[in-house]
Design an enzyme around this catalytic site. Structure first.
Site, PDB file in Angstrom:
ATOM      1  N   ASP A 110       6.869 154.386  39.359  1.00  0.00           N
ATOM      2  CA  ASP A 110       6.997 153.768  39.851  1.00  0.00           C
ATOM      3  C   ASP A 110       5.935 152.449  39.719  1.00  0.00           C
ATOM      4  OD1 ASP A 110       5.321 153.237  42.081  1.00  0.00           O
ATOM      5  OD2 ASP A 110       6.185 155.659  41.976  1.00  0.00           O
ATOM      6  N   THR A 111       6.881 150.929  39.953  1.00  0.00           N
ATOM      7  CA  THR A 111       5.696 149.639  40.389  1.00  0.00           C
ATOM      8  C   THR A 111       4.838 149.623  40.890  1.00  0.00           C
ATOM      9  OG1 THR A 111       8.171 148.629  39.677  1.00  0.00           O
ATOM     10  CG2 THR A 111       6.428 147.555  40.361  1.00  0.00           C
TER      11      THR A 111
END
Length: 245
Positions: A110-111
């Site tokens: 995820d970011t």
């Protein structure tokens, strides 16, 4: 020896170019029966097609097709796990500019997470790595709120119930505890979305930083954020072996 075995490139030259061993050492491996081509023991003098023949040395796959590439990337925080973003956000393509072949990423981070991603153009390998049936372990370092007590430690190893089913840590190690926070190392074998963060949230410990350090036999090591490196022949061979190729 059939025509297919006498055409192509000498096996010891192919092994040398793949970084397995010098030609002389490769000849010794062949003579000792350590090399198989398409599942059959190879003989000295064997020729192969590097783009088509499947070669194993001591049970490990050797990739001899020069067009097949495998890289490790240390994804920085704030980068999305896609090779192209329509909204113009910083993506993985920025870090693959120096790779001649068109590659894609294996799995996701995820970011807000950092660390190891694999880049390759071998679709079969990528599919096997991501498929849950192969259970390739992934190791993370997580900075969490609070001190991990023994009951919670045991519960994470035994398993907790999430909204999409049970989850657990395969391995868990406390690295450091300081100022009301803990640094832990956690290994899991599945790839459900946000699985580490959700697992720790369920246990009552919010993750403030998450770094993936290992995927199967491949380790992040001292790779700097935003940089890539080619996987070694040994890493590639072990990776293919671990997913049954």
């Amino acid at each position: 020896m059939n025509k297919a075995e006498t055409a192509g490139v000498r096996l010891q030259k192919v092994l040398s170019q793949a970084g397995v061993a010098s030609r002389r050492a490769a000849e010794d491996l062949i003579a000792r029966g350590k090399v198989k081509v398409n599942g059959e023991p190879a003989r000295l003098g064997r020729r192969v097609d590097p783009a088509e023949d499947v070669i194993h040395v001591s049970g490990k796959r050797v990739i001899t097709d020069v067009e097949t590439v495998h890289y490790a990337l240390n994804k920085p925080r704030g980068v999305i796990s896609t090779m192209d973003d329509e909204e113009g956000r910083l993506s993985l393509a920025e870090f693959a500019k120096g790779i001649d072949q068109r590659v894609f990423h294996v799995g996701r981070l995820d970011t807000d997470s950092e660390g190891l991603l694999l880049l390759t153009n071998d679709g079969d390998l990528a599919n096997r790595i991501m498929h849950p049936s192969h259970g390739l372990p992934k190791t993370y370092r997580a900075q969490i709120a609070g001190i991990l007590d023994k009951p919670t430690y045991r519960r994470l190893l035994a398993g907790v119930e999430l909204d999409d089913g049970p989850a657990k840590a395969d391995k868990l190690k406390i690295i450091d505890e300081h100022a009301g926070q803990s640094l832990i190392e956690i290994t899991i074998h599945e790839g459900r979305k946000h699985i580490v963060r959700r697992l720790m949230d369920q246990a009552g410990h919010r993750v403030s930083r998450l770094v993936r350090t290992e995927i199967g036999p491949v380790r992040l090591r001292n790779l700097k954020p935003g940089t890539v490196r080619r996987l070694s022949p040994d890493e590639i061979g072990r990776l293919y072996r671990d997913v049954g190729m």
